[in-house]
Design a protein around this motif. Sequence first.
Motif, short mmCIF file in Angstrom:
data_model
loop_
_atom_site.label_atom_id
_atom_site.label_comp_id
_atom_site.label_asym_id
_atom_site.label_seq_id
_atom_site.Cartn_x
_atom_site.Cartn_y
_atom_site.Cartn_z
N UNK A 17 0.35 -1.13 0.21
CA UNK A 17 0.21 -0.06 -0.50
C UNK A 17 0.82 1.08 -0.45
N UNK A 18 2.23 1.20 0.57
CA UNK A 18 2.90 2.37 0.80
C UNK A 18 3.25 2.78 -0.34
N UNK A 19 3.84 1.34 -1.07
CA UNK A 19 4.73 1.75 -2.57
C UNK A 19 3.05 2.46 -3.13
N UNK A 20 2.37 1.36 -3.67
CA UNK A 20 1.30 2.16 -4.54
C UNK A 20 1.25 2.97 -3.88
N UNK A 21 1.03 3.85 -3.13
CA UNK A 21 0.45 5.62 -2.53
C UNK A 21 1.62 6.18 -3.47
N UNK A 22 2.66 6.08 -3.41
CA UNK A 22 4.11 6.65 -3.57
C UNK A 22 5.21 6.35 -5.22
N UNK A 23 4.43 5.75 -5.96
CA UNK A 23 4.92 5.19 -6.97
C UNK A 23 5.19 6.02 -7.77
N UNK A 24 4.35 6.61 -8.15
CA UNK A 24 4.87 7.74 -8.83
C UNK A 24 5.52 9.89 -8.29
N UNK A 25 5.98 9.27 -7.45
CA UNK A 25 6.72 10.62 -6.48
C UNK A 25 7.13 10.83 -7.80
N UNK A 26 8.11 10.13 -8.31
CA UNK A 26 9.20 10.90 -9.01
C UNK A 26 9.04 11.56 -10.28
N UNK A 27 8.05 11.00 -10.82
CA UNK A 27 7.50 12.40 -11.99
C UNK A 27 6.91 13.54 -11.13
N UNK A 28 7.17 14.14 -10.28
CA UNK A 28 6.90 15.57 -9.73
C UNK A 28 8.90 15.79 -10.27
N UNK A 29 9.21 14.62 -10.44
CA UNK A 29 11.00 16.07 -10.67
C UNK A 29 10.99 15.67 -12.49
N UNK A 30 9.98 15.33 -12.52
CA UNK A 30 9.89 15.27 -14.62
C UNK A 30 8.92 16.76 -14.79
N UNK A 31 9.59 17.48 -16.23
CA UNK A 31 8.99 18.24 -16.22
C UNK A 31 7.57 18.38 -16.54
N UNK A 32 6.90 18.98 -16.38
CA UNK A 32 4.98 19.25 -16.51
C UNK A 32 4.96 19.05 -18.30
N UNK A 33 5.95 19.73 -18.18
CA UNK A 33 6.07 20.00 -20.08
C UNK A 33 5.83 18.91 -20.73
N UNK A 34 6.39 17.74 -20.18
CA UNK A 34 7.06 16.17 -20.70
C UNK A 34 5.34 15.38 -20.19
N UNK A 35 5.27 15.61 -19.18
CA UNK A 35 4.29 14.57 -18.02
C UNK A 35 3.20 15.65 -18.90
N UNK A 36 2.80 16.63 -19.24
CA UNK A 36 1.35 16.50 -20.48
C UNK A 36 1.08 16.87 -21.47
N UNK A 37 2.72 16.89 -21.92
CA UNK A 37 2.68 17.42 -23.26
C UNK A 37 1.62 15.82 -24.33
N UNK A 38 0.82 16.74 -25.15
CA UNK A 38 -0.38 16.28 -25.96
C UNK A 38 0.11 15.68 -27.32
N UNK A 39 1.28 15.78 -27.53
CA UNK A 39 1.76 14.96 -28.37
C UNK A 39 3.04 14.58 -28.49
N UNK A 40 3.13 13.80 -29.40
CA UNK A 40 4.13 13.21 -28.97
C UNK A 40 5.19 12.84 -28.48
N UNK A 41 6.13 12.44 -27.54
CA UNK A 41 6.98 12.98 -26.78
C UNK A 41 8.82 12.14 -27.85
N UNK A 42 9.47 13.31 -27.99
CA UNK A 42 10.41 12.00 -28.53
C UNK A 42 11.22 11.55 -27.78
#
Length: 220
Positions: free
Chosen positions: A78-103
């Motif tokens: 449960x703790x791992x499930x809750x925190x599994x995407x914590x690393x996403x906070x370090x990914x630029x929002x422009x990449x996380x929320x991109x609407x087009x295909x990523x490079x």
Amino acid sequence: MQDIYENPELDGALGRSRDLVKNTIQFMFGQRRALRHLIEAASTDYELYTHAVNGFVLGIGLALRAGVGTPKELSAFGTGAMLRDLGMTQVPVTIREATGKLSVSQFDLLKRHTEIGEEMVAGLGETNRLTLDLVRHHHEKIDGTGYPDRLEGMGLQPLLRVMVIVDTFDALTTRRKHQRAMGSFEALRLMKLRMRGELDASLLDVFVRMMGNPETAKAS
């Protein structure tokens, strides 16, 4: 969870996550309709913290229904499930929320969120290997096509296989800037027909039955 994802360095973040996991698991054990209520309350609008909570609820529900994991393991899960995407906070929002295909380089950076997340959760003081494995390996596939370590077959223990299924389902059924939200039936059908080689087939069958009748969380 919103506080934790918006401020990963928040004092007591790990302890707060563990308390939430403990209280929710107790609720799910104690109330026959708990899983149904939690599924109905789940958000269909994607945010990092809603994805975390949805995956936790569905994952604990599936683990209980399938009879996978001891109480101690479920807590770590449960703790791992809750925190599994914590690393996403370090990914630029422009990449996380991109609407087009990523490079290729952008996608490589996005995929690094699993390794970054493991480092962050360990930095919060977590030492349980299962919890850290859930953070690092929730995008692995049993056919070896996942990341970051391309684990396959028995390299993914049962609770990791549970996490892969519910993470996939929630990703398909939540609205994002680059995709519409699928309905549950449509998502499950896609998973059964087009992703079966990537997912544990027997656990997926249990998950389909659970979503059709989430009244009883425990395995029969």
